[in-house]
Scaffold this active site. Structure first.
Site, PDB file in Angstrom:
ATOM      1  N   CYS A   2      21.676 -41.274 -15.952  1.00  0.00           N
ATOM      2  CA  CYS A   2      21.336 -41.221 -14.531  1.00  0.00           C
ATOM      3  C   CYS A   2      20.138 -42.125 -14.276  1.00  0.00           C
ATOM      4  O   CYS A   2      19.299 -42.340 -15.140  1.00  0.00           O
ATOM      5  CB  CYS A   2      21.040 -39.818 -14.036  1.00  0.00           C
ATOM      6  N   ARG A  27      22.824 -46.829 -16.352  1.00  0.00           N
ATOM      7  CA  ARG A  27      22.444 -45.483 -16.781  1.00  0.00           C
ATOM      8  C   ARG A  27      23.393 -44.409 -16.254  1.00  0.00           C
ATOM      9  O   ARG A  27      23.270 -43.235 -16.613  1.00  0.00           O
ATOM     10  CB  ARG A  27      21.019 -45.170 -16.304  1.00  0.00           C
ATOM     11  N   TRP A  75      25.296 -39.937 -13.724  1.00  0.00           N
ATOM     12  CA  TRP A  75      26.232 -39.656 -14.819  1.00  0.00           C
ATOM     13  C   TRP A  75      26.442 -38.157 -14.792  1.00  0.00           C
ATOM     14  O   TRP A  75      25.535 -37.390 -15.082  1.00  0.00           O
ATOM     15  CB  TRP A  75      25.654 -40.117 -16.153  1.00  0.00           C
ATOM     16  N   ASN A 101      17.409 -36.186 -12.913  1.00  0.00           N
ATOM     17  CA  ASN A 101      18.042 -36.472 -14.196  1.00  0.00           C
ATOM     18  C   ASN A 101      17.794 -35.281 -15.110  1.00  0.00           C
ATOM     19  O   ASN A 101      16.685 -34.758 -15.153  1.00  0.00           O
ATOM     20  CB  ASN A 101      17.446 -37.717 -14.858  1.00  0.00           C
ATOM     21  N   GLY A 102      18.795 -34.886 -15.886  1.00  0.00           N
ATOM     22  CA  GLY A 102      18.602 -33.780 -16.820  1.00  0.00           C
ATOM     23  C   GLY A 102      19.532 -32.626 -16.513  1.00  0.00           C
ATOM     24  O   GLY A 102      20.509 -32.759 -15.761  1.00  0.00           O
ATOM     25  N   GLU A 482      30.901 -49.109 -36.945  1.00  0.00           N
ATOM     26  CA  GLU A 482      30.324 -49.672 -35.725  1.00  0.00           C
ATOM     27  C   GLU A 482      31.330 -50.575 -35.012  1.00  0.00           C
ATOM     28  O   GLU A 482      31.418 -50.567 -33.776  1.00  0.00           O
ATOM     29  CB  GLU A 482      29.040 -50.440 -36.055  1.00  0.00           C
ATOM     30  N   LYS A 486      32.648 -49.984 -31.173  1.00  0.00           N
ATOM     31  CA  LYS A 486      32.582 -50.971 -30.108  1.00  0.00           C
ATOM     32  C   LYS A 486      33.930 -51.109 -29.421  1.00  0.00           C
ATOM     33  O   LYS A 486      34.018 -51.192 -28.190  1.00  0.00           O
ATOM     34  CB  LYS A 486      32.146 -52.342 -30.666  1.00  0.00           C
ATOM     35  N   GLU A 489      34.744 -47.938 -27.333  1.00  0.00           N
ATOM     36  CA  GLU A 489      33.836 -47.767 -26.191  1.00  0.00           C
ATOM     37  C   GLU A 489      34.260 -48.610 -24.998  1.00  0.00           C
ATOM     38  O   GLU A 489      34.224 -48.136 -23.860  1.00  0.00           O
ATOM     39  CB  GLU A 489      32.407 -48.165 -26.590  1.00  0.00           C
ATOM     40  N   HIS A 505      44.312 -41.635 -48.364  1.00  0.00           N
ATOM     41  CA  HIS A 505      44.239 -40.174 -48.314  1.00  0.00           C
ATOM     42  C   HIS A 505      44.493 -39.634 -46.907  1.00  0.00           C
ATOM     43  O   HIS A 505      43.973 -38.589 -46.543  1.00  0.00           O
ATOM     44  CB  HIS A 505      42.878 -39.695 -48.818  1.00  0.00           C
ATOM     45  N   LYS A 604      23.910 -45.402 -20.548  1.00  0.00           N
ATOM     46  CA  LYS A 604      22.831 -45.822 -21.442  1.00  0.00           C
ATOM     47  C   LYS A 604      21.743 -44.756 -21.433  1.00  0.00           C
ATOM     48  O   LYS A 604      21.550 -44.067 -20.439  1.00  0.00           O
ATOM     49  CB  LYS A 604      22.248 -47.148 -20.927  1.00  0.00           C
TER      50      LYS A 604
END
Length: 609
Positions: A2, A27, A75, A101-102, A482, A486, A489, A505, A604
């Site tokens: 946010c 954000r 967000w 925010n929160g 990673e 990417k 995402e 396996h 973010k």
């Protein structure tokens, strides 16, 4: 997570707020809204979706005569991202507006308390409960109403509040979610990120947890929630506006991928002592004898930073011969970890505000560990609350999917590793070789970035795939993780990273002619083993994209595609092998028509648990 921006001064506030929101959109971008104070009272506009939809909602009112306001890009945590649930939220009289925010953890209890006292809620959010609680506590002073309301709250928050009853005033408070005051001439700003205010001022004050500030055009006063006055030092931000613009690139992510030669040079500038083969890391705040006495290292992080931590484990254990554990920060404090005074924790976070990482760090400090931070944002909470650490100097990272921060984290970990190893048994000559290899990395990354067209051609063959497997062994297994992260995402393709030998396996059951498999197959001690894993894939008709070492002609005959990376010191190879994986994910996502910089459901700086 946010974004908040607020302005009070002499200029028209609405254009300033909307520009700030655009800079904060990374954000959160589920919904957005503004509240500005006019002669007729508060004007509030909100919309679901991104900020462009909010601008359409505002329409002809963009030139409204107002010099004070707050704005928010969301967000969603509580309540769907609808216009009704968008911030700002107001009290029933429309006289108090709040952005948040929160998460208010006890909002259900508070909502029931308010209902019994005649205050009805209209939205599905926890935030509306807070603005109603401020109204309940209001007795002529906005700051005291905020203070009293927050004393009833459990949870995290960064808030900004304005009221038509108190023109010229913004009240802000922080607990677990960042807030910054921007100090200008005849104007002041508040924001969750300095990027939102850089075209007005680079002089800022960072609020600490448990602090409230009353901000006017000419002043600000900071106190604790217990009403103890605080004097904060004004700090100067060194980022520039150019660093938070696209600079001619189609996307921030592509710009940040191409910035990596520069950001890697920044990460090592002034830190390499060639003569002694040892890095200089004065920010660790540890003497050499303290470094020698370390018995165990814990690394805690989330997401991409966690993968950097895994690479750090391979480095530190092999060169410094110290036991290293890497923990997801979100799990760390819930499993009664074993910590003593000889334990060092490395907390890794790009933003320095990641809520889970902060919580893990606080738990480790409570149990007696020395905590060091690897963060990018100067003045961030983790940077201020750790015992020491290393700044990454990567500059602002706007793309939600981290690229340059990841390589800067790995580079910082290589410096920490070399220092610890030299404190123990690593010779000067070996240290010098590593230092030289580190110094060569930025030029080698620059060379790799020139292979973008080849990677784009490979992407064109596989962008319609629905699944992808990434394989690596040893220190390149985290690079495979990673690379998979990417891709998932930003392209929404299901991708998984695995140790190459583990494929047989279970995951091998997924492989057929429609499954691309990316394999990091470098000329190292496990090269022949990886080649065997490639054969297993091809036997099932999987399509293999190999990341290989320059000069390896053998592998080109055995895979569908090969992307070469330069030779380097073995433990530094993830700094090179990740570059083509970033570019591959980027080009596939663009070809699929995805929003690369703002992938769905992500944000973010994750400041909630």
């Amino acid at each position: 997570m946010c974004g908040i921006i607020g302005y009070v001064g002499q200029k028209k506030s609405l254009p300033i707020l909307l520009t700030g929101l655009k800079r904060l959109e990374y954000r959160g971008y589920d919904s957005a809204g503004i509240a500005v104070l006019t002669e007729g009272g508060l004007m509030v506009a909100k919309s679901s979706g991104k900020i462009d939809r909010l601008i359409q909602e505002i329409g002809d009112n963009q030139d409204i005569d107002s010099t004070q306001g707050i704005a928010h890009t969301r967000w969603a945590t509580h309540g769907e991202p609808t216009q009704l649930n968008a911030h700002p939220h107001t009290d029933a009289q429309g006289e108090i507006a709040l952005v948040h925010n929160g998460i208010i953890e006890n909002y259900r209890t508070l909502r029931e308390f308010l209902r019994r006292n005649g205050y009805d809620t209209r939205t599905d959010t926890d935030t509306e409960t807070l603005v109603q609680l401020i109204r309940y506590n209001y007795d002529g002073c906005l700051t005291e109403a905020v203070r009293n309301a927050l004393n009833q709250v459990d949870g995290t928050y960064g808030i900004a509040v304005i009221s038509s009853l108190h023109p010229g005033q913004i009240v802000v408070a922080r607990m677990g979610s960042p807030l910054v005051i921007g100090h200008g001439e005849g104007e002041n700003l508040v924001a969750s990120d300095v990027s939102a205010m850089l075209d007005h001022t680079n002089r800022v004050v960072y609020l600490e947890d448990g602090e409230i500030a009353t901000v006017t055009a000419d002043s600000y006063e900071v106190t604790t929630i217990q009403n103890v006055k605080i004097n904060h030092k004004v700090e100067e931000v060194t980022w520039t506006l150019d660093e938070i613009e696209k600079g001619g690139y189609d996307h921030f992510m592509l710009k940040e991928i191409h910035e990596q030669p520069t950001t890697l040079r920044n990460a090592i500038r002034g830190r390499l002592n060639h003569e002694e083969g040892i890095p200089r890391l004065n920010g660790l705040n540890l003497q050499y004898d303290e470094l020698r006495n370390i018995k165990r290292i814990l690394i805690t992080a989330c997401g991409t930073s966690f993968h950097a931590g895994l690479i750090g484990r391979y480095m530190i254990e092999e060169l410094a011969r110290l036991p290293v554990e890497v923990e997801y920060a979100s799990e760390f404090r819930y499993r009664s970890p074993i910590i003593d005074e000889n334990t060092i924790m490395l907390a890794i976070s790009q933003s320095g505000e990641t809520a889970d990482t902060r919580a893990a760090m606080c738990e480790a400090k409570h149990r007696g560990a020395t905590v060091l931070g690897l963060v990018n944002v100067v003045g961030s909470t983790i940077a201020r609350e750790t015992d020491g650490g290393v700044y990454l100097h990567a500059g602002p990272e706007i793309g939600v999917a981290s690229t340059k921060a990841f390589t800067s984290q790995v580079m910082a970990l290589s410096l920490v590793t070399c220092l610890l190893a030299r404190m123990r048994h690593l010779s000067v000559q070996a240290g010098q070789e590593i230092i030289q290899a580190i110094e060569n990395i930025p030029d080698q990354v620059e060379q790799l970035l020139q292979a973008g067209d080849q990677i784009k051609e490979i992407a064109a063959q596989y962008y319609r795939s629905n699944n992808c497997l990434y394989l690596g062994r040893g220190i390149n297994y985290p690079a495979a993780l990673e690379g998979a992260l990417k891709l998932k995402e930003i392209s929404y393709i299901h991708a998984e990273g695995y140790p190459a030998a583990e494929m047989k396996h279970g995951p091998i059951a997924l492989i057929d002619e429609n499954m691309p498999v990316v394999v990091i197959a470098l000329k190292d001690a496990v090269y022949n083993k990886v080649m065997s894993n490639i054969s297993e894939v091809q036997t099932r008709r999987g399509k293999v994209i190999a990341i290989a070492t320059e000069g390896d002609t053998e592998i080109a005959e055995r895979v569908n595609h090969v992307i070469y990376i330069p030779q380097t010191y073995r433990l530094l190879t993830p700094l090179l092998s990740i570059i083509p994986l970033q570019l591959l994910a980027y080009h596939i996502a663009v070809m699929r028509g995805c929003n690369v910089d703002q992938p769905r459901n992500l944000a973010k700086s994750v400041t909630v648990e």
